[in-house]
Design a protein around this motif. Structure first.
Motif, PDB file in Angstrom:
ATOM      1  N   PRO A  23      87.559  17.130  93.038  1.00  0.00           N
ATOM      2  CA  PRO A  23      86.514  17.018  92.049  1.00  0.00           C
ATOM      3  C   PRO A  23      85.516  15.907  92.358  1.00  0.00           C
ATOM      4  CG  PRO A  23      88.707  16.862  91.067  1.00  0.00           C
ATOM      5  CD  PRO A  23      88.830  16.645  92.530  1.00  0.00           C
ATOM      6  N   PHE A  50      75.314  23.581  81.310  1.00  0.00           N
ATOM      7  CA  PHE A  50      76.763  23.861  81.331  1.00  0.00           C
ATOM      8  C   PHE A  50      77.267  24.260  82.722  1.00  0.00           C
ATOM      9  CE2 PHE A  50      76.384  25.535  76.676  1.00  0.00           C
ATOM     10  CZ  PHE A  50      76.151  24.241  76.236  1.00  0.00           C
ATOM     11  N   ASP A  86      77.205  22.871  85.305  1.00  0.00           N
ATOM     12  CA  ASP A  86      77.821  21.759  86.031  1.00  0.00           C
ATOM     13  C   ASP A  86      79.167  21.335  85.453  1.00  0.00           C
ATOM     14  OD1 ASP A  86      76.212  21.303  88.181  1.00  0.00           O
ATOM     15  OD2 ASP A  86      74.867  19.934  87.129  1.00  0.00           O
ATOM     16  N   ASP A  87      79.639  22.034  84.443  1.00  0.00           N
ATOM     17  CA  ASP A  87      80.916  21.643  83.826  1.00  0.00           C
ATOM     18  C   ASP A  87      82.077  21.801  84.807  1.00  0.00           C
ATOM     19  OD1 ASP A  87      79.608  21.149  81.488  1.00  0.00           O
ATOM     20  OD2 ASP A  87      80.421  22.861  80.385  1.00  0.00           O
ATOM     21  N   GLY A  88      83.005  20.892  84.667  1.00  0.00           N
ATOM     22  CA  GLY A  88      84.276  21.026  85.388  1.00  0.00           C
ATOM     23  C   GLY A  88      84.118  21.176  86.889  1.00  0.00           C
ATOM     24  N   LEU A  89      84.855  22.125  87.409  1.00  0.00           N
ATOM     25  CA  LEU A  89      84.881  22.307  88.857  1.00  0.00           C
ATOM     26  C   LEU A  89      83.832  23.293  89.355  1.00  0.00           C
ATOM     27  CD1 LEU A  89      88.748  22.548  89.440  1.00  0.00           C
ATOM     28  CD2 LEU A  89      87.284  20.577  89.848  1.00  0.00           C
ATOM     29  N   SER A  99      80.829  23.116  90.024  1.00  0.00           N
ATOM     30  CA  SER A  99      79.867  22.689  91.032  1.00  0.00           C
ATOM     31  C   SER A  99      80.443  22.664  92.442  1.00  0.00           C
ATOM     32  CB  SER A  99      79.273  21.331  90.664  1.00  0.00           C
ATOM     33  OG  SER A  99      80.271  20.480  90.189  1.00  0.00           O
ATOM     34  N   LEU A 158      81.974  15.597  88.009  1.00  0.00           N
ATOM     35  CA  LEU A 158      81.368  15.954  89.281  1.00  0.00           C
ATOM     36  C   LEU A 158      79.874  15.753  89.299  1.00  0.00           C
ATOM     37  CD1 LEU A 158      83.080  19.413  89.817  1.00  0.00           C
ATOM     38  CD2 LEU A 158      83.697  17.269  90.898  1.00  0.00           C
ATOM     39  N   GLU A 159      79.261  16.077  88.196  1.00  0.00           N
ATOM     40  CA  GLU A 159      77.813  16.139  88.188  1.00  0.00           C
ATOM     41  C   GLU A 159      77.169  15.060  87.342  1.00  0.00           C
ATOM     42  OE1 GLU A 159      75.897  17.770  89.993  1.00  0.00           O
ATOM     43  OE2 GLU A 159      77.179  19.274  90.914  1.00  0.00           O
ATOM     44  N   ASN A 168      77.642  14.197  84.387  1.00  0.00           N
ATOM     45  CA  ASN A 168      77.239  14.736  83.095  1.00  0.00           C
ATOM     46  C   ASN A 168      77.430  13.718  81.984  1.00  0.00           C
ATOM     47  OD1 ASN A 168      76.842  17.128  84.407  1.00  0.00           O
ATOM     48  ND2 ASN A 168      78.773  18.052  83.738  1.00  0.00           N
ATOM     49  N   ARG A 199      86.978  10.535  78.718  1.00  0.00           N
ATOM     50  CA  ARG A 199      86.243  10.702  79.963  1.00  0.00           C
ATOM     51  C   ARG A 199      85.003   9.824  80.005  1.00  0.00           C
ATOM     52  NH1 ARG A 199      84.982  16.663  81.551  1.00  0.00           N
ATOM     53  NH2 ARG A 199      84.611  15.597  83.513  1.00  0.00           N
TER      54      ARG A 199
END
Lengths: 756, 210
Positions: free
Chosen positions: A9, A80, A82-85, A87, B47-48, B50, B81
């Motif tokens: 991640p 959204f 980009d949420d979680g994995l 990306s 990751l991004e 956010n 987080r």
């Protein structure tokens, strides 16, 4: 597993959330959905049948439960994605078509990471288009294939809640997909430059306990590859922190107004890569990224120097604690747009060598950095990449909605006709329109419509005040305004027609749709007809083409025989019961019928009735409803073996409007206890002595001829073209039925013949 | 998997110094009274990068001298987080007729446990917006609404900046009354949008003094 759990991640970044939101907002505005300022796009959007994308009245729930407008859904999707994995799957190197992978030359742990990430990630186009056979990590519910399914369901599912849910998913998914197009305008995403950082891992590693040996090891591995993207954070900070406007304008949406462009990117994947013309192609070959400075193209020109003083003069945000007497070395390049062509464009700041931090907030006088990128190279990246991110994103929206058909009525001018007699159909939906005929023409630029399936959807709001007497129509005593209109849109869907290649042509071709699972009800308002094709369009095997037509609402026409009374045209100008002044017998009218025709050049009036009944006795009536365009129609009345003169009518609308509320073009008129829109009636006057003798007269047109013995009068109400919703409604005299025995709606005669 | 399964995000304790700053007209230097100031200690995650929450959200309104004050806060335990960004706090300033004001720190990541603002004692200079009402609505939609929605989406912080929301609500209605066609989200729209997670905040916004 430890390494994977910790490091997977941590690999990817794209434009940050707020940047994607803004890119997507502008793209939606400039796309066919926003309609931009171009009338041609406005017309096309109207045919899609979609509401304004910022409409407060038309909001749908996104996948997180928020109630959002179409524009907001697209923006949410872009956030959204980009949420979680997810990306992990936002990379694509057009040179070899690869997904995100770790180059052993760049990362010490490549031996492990390269294998594991290669297993986990899917390339951006494969992930987005749903074309990878690989198990998706995470599960993909927002692919291009999903988009089509959501859209088709939003168009055709009779369950209103499911339809709305799918509408929300449709536009959210569109936002998620154009997020990928935008990522393809980020050099690191198309040059396999894994820019590594993750705030949660940062967080974890910044405060790790020495007792956590496993975690300490993982964090050590992470530290070796940690390399956050300065480009993305700088792009965000320009707007979010410093309030600067990014250069988003200047690249007109693809699939916009230039029809030649629709023959270049004919498949969705081509928006990523297509012989140098895709978004990823453009970015990958024209721009450098922090981790790929030695990778050509682009080819770099000779180094040259520029003073920090000149670079930082007027810069926003201001440069920081730096030595203004220093110089920065740049290398230029040229930028080539293979999609739209033109001369190569200059990029004076393709690469940079300097002792300054990328944001020029600080510097290290004795540093010996490699060639890299910084805020000044980013500025030129933005100039070329961000407008294209918008133009390609808007273009993808345009591509998805590119299919176009033109709906026109059949030669006869009406789409549908239905008997309204209430026998056996007290429920207005049971006695509605079971068949619709229309002509369809493929108007998609440069693309044929091939094999697939075709449906017709009727979308409407029910007028809950409807009564068979029409007393619940606009102007009737039981009409209660906006309260009559049920708030939820309902639909009925026709049986599917199998379409073969060439069936939907570039010339209008007749199609007939049957509604076996529910008619278009007589009490529908805000009615639109929507032809939905799903199948091959151009090179794309599975596309959706929609064309929407705002048609008239059910318009009601009636035939009345009131010769059970006689009109004293020589005396008190009122109706009287028989016998009166020598008139003792009513008159029966045989073979009553009505036909329609269009008033356009090249069309003829009806030569035979479309709907008919054999006998209309005195004191009887029959009524039918029809659907038509909102243009003039010619109605021809038939009786006793003859056709009457033309009768120009203007079909009415019955819809909700924010300004006027729930209104119809005209109010219904009361007569003999019922309410009428269009009606024609046979009546008898004192001077009429013979049993037969036809001499039609159009009262509405002011015709005065009355030479015959039996007068056929046409009552018509129509919109005065220049008087906005004022209707011509004769009243009094021969139109005054107030003294007559009232009709009962349930006594309407059935029409025995419907030739449609 | 052991790493993921343990206290992955942890709990940290943060605090921040009080902040006093000023807002003036960029052209005239005159103090701007009644400007709504929003200060956000943004937490970024994943990751991004956010935005996933806000460690703290505060608001203030400038006085006749253009001055606003934000009290010190903390120590406050922050769990879950995300990391507070080193930019924190991010300021957004709203005053009808002006371009928005923005400001943040410029320091290294991550934010220290005890935070200060580079803007303490400084002056924000706001420029008058030069454009049509439609352009103004579009401008605010571009630069403001994303942050406002993020505050509602990520942790439902609406109750922490009611006066700012009320000012935005009034501005939206003012622009609509002037015939603006560009939708600038008002309190009702925002409340409806995020009602499923934040409840009907419009009633609190409409009851707030701008």
């Amino acid at each position: 597993m430890l390494v994977i759990a910790t490091v997977l991640p941590t690999i990817v970044h794209a434009y940050e959330q707020e940047t994607h939101r803004e890119l997507s907002r502008i793209a939606a505005n400039e796309s066919i959905l926003g309609g931009a300022a171009l009338p041609v796009m406005q017309d096309k959007r109207d045919r899609l049948g979609l509401p304004p994308i910022t409409s407060n009245q038309d909001r749908y729930v996104n996948s997180k439960g928020d109630l959002r407008s179409i524009s907001e859904l697209i923006q949410d999707g872009a956030i959204f994605e980009d949420d979680g994995l997810r990306s992990l799957n936002h990379f694509f190197d057009p040179r070899d078509g690869s997904a995100l992978h770790i180059d052993p030359a760049h990362y010490p742990l490549a031996g492990i990471l390269g294998v594991e990430i290669g297993k986990a990630s899917t390339s951006s186009p494969d992930w987005t288009l749903g074309t990878s056979a690989k198990t998706q990590i995470p599960a993909q519910e927002f692919s291009y294939l999903d988009l089509k399914n959501y859209y088709f369901d939003a168009l055709t599912n009779r369950d209103g809640n499911k339809r709305k849910k799918s509408a929300g998913r449709t536009f959210e998914t569109m936002g998620r997909i154009i997020h990928h197009i935008q990522d393809m305008a980020q050099p690191q995403h198309v040059r396999n430059d894994a820019h590594v950082s993750d705030r949660d891992v940062d967080n974890y590693c910044s405060d790790i306990s020495p007792d956590d040996q496993l975690g300490t090891l993982a964090c050590a591995a992470y530290a070796l590859i940690r390399n956050p993207s300065v480009y993305e954070s700088w792009t965000l900070d320009l707007t979010n922190t410093y309030g600067q406007k990014l250069p988003l304008d200047g690249y007109a949406p693809i699939y916009g107004t230039d029809p030649t462009e629709s023959s270049i990117l004919t498949l969705p994947r081509m928006f990523w890569t297509n012989g140098g013309k895709g978004m990823a192609d453009f970015t990958s070959t024209n721009f450098l990224s922090d981790g790929t400075m030695d990778q050509s193209p682009p080819d770099l020109g000779a180094p040259y120097e520029q003073t920090v003083a000149s670079l930082c003069n007027g810069a926003i945000p201001a440069c920081g604690n730096v030595d203004f007497s220093r110089t920065v070395t740049f290398r230029p390049s040229t930028v080539i747009d293979k999609f739209r062509g033109g001369a190569p464009m200059p990029n004076p700041y393709a690469a940079s060598w300097s002792i300054f931090t990328p944001d020029f907030a600080d510097y290290s006088p004795n540093a010996n950095p490699p060639w890299t990128v910084n805020r000044f190279t980013f500025a030129y990246d933005h100039v070329y990449l961000l407008p294209r991110a918008v133009g390609y994103s808007a273009g993808f929206i345009n591509y998805f909605f590119r299919g176009d058909m033109e709906i026109t009525p059949p030669y006869e001018g009406i789409y549908a006709i239905a008997d309204t007699n209430t026998q056996g159909c007290q429920n207005p939906s049971a006695c509605g329109f079971g068949k619709v005929r229309m002509r369809l023409k493929n108007t998609t630029p440069n693309e044929d419509i091939g094999a697939g399936k075709l449906l017709l959807v009727a979308r409407y709001h029910v007028n809950d005040c409807y009564e068979a007497s029409l007393a619940g129509e606009y102007g009737g005593p039981d009409f209660k305004g906006n309260g009559c209109r049920l708030p939820d849109e309902e639909i009925v869907v026709s049986e599917q027609i199998d379409i073969a290649q060439g069936d939907i042509k570039s010339v209008p071709t007749l199609f007939e749709f049957e509604f076996k699972n529910g008619n278009i009800p007589l009490n529908s308002s805000d009615l639109v007809l929507q032809a939905v094709f799903r199948g091959k369009l151009g090179a794309e095997d599975d596309a959706i083409v929609v064309s929407t037509k705002n048609v008239s609402e059910p318009n009601f026409m009636a035939a009345l025989n009131v010769t059970d009374y006689v009109y004293d045209d020589t005396g008190d100008r009122q109706y009287h019961q028989l016998p009166y002044k020598g008139v003792s017998a009513p008159i029966y009218v045989n073979n009553v019928g009505v036909g329609f025709g269009q008033t356009l050049p090249g069309y003829k009036d009806a030569t035979a009735p479309m709907i008919a009944l054999p006998l209309l006795r005195a004191g009887e009536f029959a009524r039918f409803a029809f659907l038509a365009d909102l243009n003039d129609l010619t109605a021809t009345v038939f009786h006793d073996g003859i056709s009457d003169s033309d009768w120009t009518i203007q079909p009415e609308e019955f819809a909700f409007d924010e300004k006027d509320g729930y209104t119809r073009s005209c109010k219904v008129l009361e007569g003999r206890g019922l309410y009428w829109e269009y009606f024609f009636f046979w009546h008898r006057e004192v001077g009429d002595t013979a049993a037969r003798g036809m001499d039609p007269k159009s009262v509405a047109d002011g015709a005065a001829a009355r030479s015959g013995r039996l007068v056929t009068s046409f009552g018509k109400r129509r919109i005065q073209p220049k008087a906005s919703h004022t209707c011509f409604a004769p009243s009094g005299g021969e139109y005054d039925f107030s003294g007559m025995t009232p009709f009962d709606a349930s006594q309407a005669l059935p029409w025995t013949t419907v030739n449609f | 998997m052991a790493v993921v399964g343990c206290d992955w995000y942890g709990t940290r304790s943060f605090s921040a110094d009080a902040i006093t700053a000023y807002v003036v007209d960029a052209d005239t230097g005159a103090p701007i009274a009644g400007a709504n100031v929003l200060a956000m200690w943004v937490m970024k995650s994943g990751l991004e990068n956010n935005t996933t929450n806000y460690a703290m959200v505060m608001e203030a309104v400038t006085d006749a001298n253009g001055k606003f004050e934000l009290p010190a806060w903390g120590p406050k335990n922050v769990s879950g987080r995300g990391q507070i960004t080193a930019l924190a706090p991010l300021f957004i300033i709203l005053k009808s007729g002006y371009s928005q004001g923005r400001g943040a720190n410029r320091s290294a990541e991550p934010a220290p446990f005890h935070m200060t603002s580079d803007w303490n004692g400084k002056t924000f200079k706001l420029t008058r917006f030069d454009g049509t009402p439609d352009q103004y609505a579009d401008y605010l939609g571009t630069y403001l609404i994303g942050d406002v929605e993020s505050l509602l989406r990520n942790g439902c912080h609406g109750m922490s900046f009611l006066r700012f929301l009320r000012a935005l609500d009034l501005l939206s209605h003012e622009l609509k009354a002037r015939g603006v066609r560009t939708l600038l989200a008002d309190a009702q729209h925002l409340s409806d949008s995020f009602a499923s997670r934040c409840g009907p905040i419009v009633q609190y916004v409409r009851g707030a003094k701008p």
